[in-house]
Design an enzyme around this catalytic site. Sequence first.
Site, PDB file in Angstrom:
ATOM      1  N   ARG A 239       0.840  -1.214   0.000  1.00 32.29           N
ATOM      2  CA  ARG A 239       0.000   0.000   0.000  1.00 32.29           C
ATOM      3  C   ARG A 239       0.873   1.263   0.000  1.00 32.29           C
ATOM      4  O   ARG A 239       0.560   2.246  -0.682  1.00 32.29           O
ATOM      5  CB  ARG A 239      -0.968  -0.008   1.187  1.00 32.29           C
TER       6      ARG A 239
ATOM      7  N   LYS B 272      -2.645   7.079   1.149  1.00 30.52           N
ATOM      8  CA  LYS B 272      -2.341   7.354   2.550  1.00 30.52           C
ATOM      9  C   LYS B 272      -1.213   8.383   2.575  1.00 30.52           C
ATOM     10  O   LYS B 272      -0.044   8.061   2.750  1.00 30.52           O
ATOM     11  CB  LYS B 272      -1.949   6.053   3.273  1.00 30.52           C
TER      12      LYS B 272
HETATM   13  N1  PXG Z   1      -9.208   5.139   6.994  1.00 27.17           N
HETATM   14  C1  PXG Z   1      -8.311   6.114   7.170  1.00 27.17           C
HETATM   15  C2  PXG Z   1      -8.607   7.468   6.675  1.00 27.17           C
HETATM   16  C3  PXG Z   1      -7.102   5.834   7.823  1.00 27.17           C
HETATM   17  O1  PXG Z   1      -6.199   6.795   8.003  1.00 27.17           O
HETATM   18  C4  PXG Z   1      -7.835   3.535   8.112  1.00 27.17           C
HETATM   19  C5  PXG Z   1      -9.002   3.880   7.437  1.00 27.17           C
HETATM   20  C6  PXG Z   1      -7.636   2.121   8.550  1.00 27.17           C
HETATM   21  O2  PXG Z   1      -6.682   1.467   7.734  1.00 27.17           O
HETATM   22  P1  PXG Z   1      -5.778   0.291   8.311  1.00 27.17           P
HETATM   23  O3  PXG Z   1      -4.975  -0.156   7.164  1.00 27.17           O
HETATM   24  O4  PXG Z   1      -4.959   0.882   9.423  1.00 27.17           O
HETATM   25  O5  PXG Z   1      -6.698  -0.752   8.813  1.00 27.17           O
HETATM   26  C7  PXG Z   1      -6.846   4.530   8.294  1.00 27.17           C
HETATM   27  C8  PXG Z   1      -5.556   4.230   8.981  1.00 27.17           C
HETATM   28  C9  PXG Z   1      -4.792   7.398  14.247  1.00 27.17           C
HETATM   29  C10 PXG Z   1      -4.284   6.943  12.925  1.00 27.17           C
HETATM   30  O6  PXG Z   1      -3.973   7.902  15.031  1.00 27.17           O
HETATM   31  C11 PXG Z   1      -5.070   6.186  12.101  1.00 27.17           C
HETATM   32  C12 PXG Z   1      -4.610   5.774  10.864  1.00 27.17           C
HETATM   33  C13 PXG Z   1      -3.389   6.148  10.477  1.00 27.17           C
HETATM   34  C14 PXG Z   1      -2.602   6.910  11.299  1.00 27.17           C
HETATM   35  C15 PXG Z   1      -3.038   7.311  12.537  1.00 27.17           C
HETATM   36  O7  PXG Z   1      -6.003   7.271  14.482  1.00 27.17           O
HETATM   37  N2  PXG Z   1      -5.459   5.060  10.122  1.00 27.17           N
END
Ligand code: PXG
Length: 291
Positions: free
Chosen positions: A50, A149
């Site tokens: 990713r 991301k």
């Molecule tokens: N949606 C968004 C917008 C994200 O940033 C997810 C979904 C979940 O994806 P994963 O691959 O982690 O299951 C994310 C990822 C935080 C934080 O502090 C959260 C993310 C990244 C960095 C920090 O809440 N989320």
Amino acid sequence: MKIYLNGEFVEKDQAVISVFDHGLLYGDGVFEGIRAYNGRVFRLKEHIVRLFESARAIMLKMPWSQQEIMDAVVQTCAVNGLKSGYIRLVVTRGVGTLGLNPYLCDKPSIFVIADSIQLYPKEMYEKGMDVVTVATIRNHPAALSPAIKSLNYLNNILAKIEAINAGVPEAVMLNSDGYVAECTGDNLFIVKNGVLITTPISAGALRGITRDTVIELAKAAGIPFQEQTLTRFDLFIADECFLTGTAAEAIPVVKIDGRPIGDGTPGPITKQLIAKFHGLVQTEGEPIPLP
Ligand code: PXG
């Protein structure tokens, strides 16, 4: 704490980035949040794939192989003696000049932090959390695509501020058509009449690795699953709701916009999937060579 920074391990207070780095000047870069559980890095390859796709989407040419970055992540855990924790992997456009032109940046910067994270209080994982829909919409896919991301999280931060100001920890974000996209750092699932449902990526969601994991677990358990465009109405009449993300893991939602979901407690399918998730993460992943 030792930080991996551009090929070397440096002490935390020496891990510094130039003020001319476009990651800082413009949020020009990409990142991953990754989890280690029980001496293993969970779904490392998926995170790296990713990361490379995000980089490709912003025309950031990676001078490292996927294997080199995977090794850097695992080594950062090892040198810090980290068995379980949270890993932040960041690649920026690198040091350049003032002005937007990314081609004037010589080479990307990379760093890896291996630390811990506690996103929400423990009791919320048991009793469930409240969320609200906010006015800040998810980025339009024709602008900065939500599938990337990127280091530019300001839109999500604005949504997060709205949620916190409303007294809840997380926000449901809609897209420009008024459909549910996802939350600021988590994907959203509901259960309706025994069917597990999440929003399609095309609605403005990041393809979460936790999302994919939960879908796999549901399929293996014989729980019917579908991707479906959701409105706030669908959330209000859902039987169950939960969020997934690397940082948040899987957390039940029991109230949306002040309305109880189902009977106002974490639902049975939610609890079943969360238990399965916790089981899986303990056993799967890239081993960290710890002494
Ligand atoms: N949606 C968004 C917008 C994200 O940033 C997810 C979904 C979940 O994806 P994963 O691959 O982690 O299951 C994310 C990822 C935080 C934080 O502090 C959260 C993310 C990244 C960095 C920090 O809440 N989320």
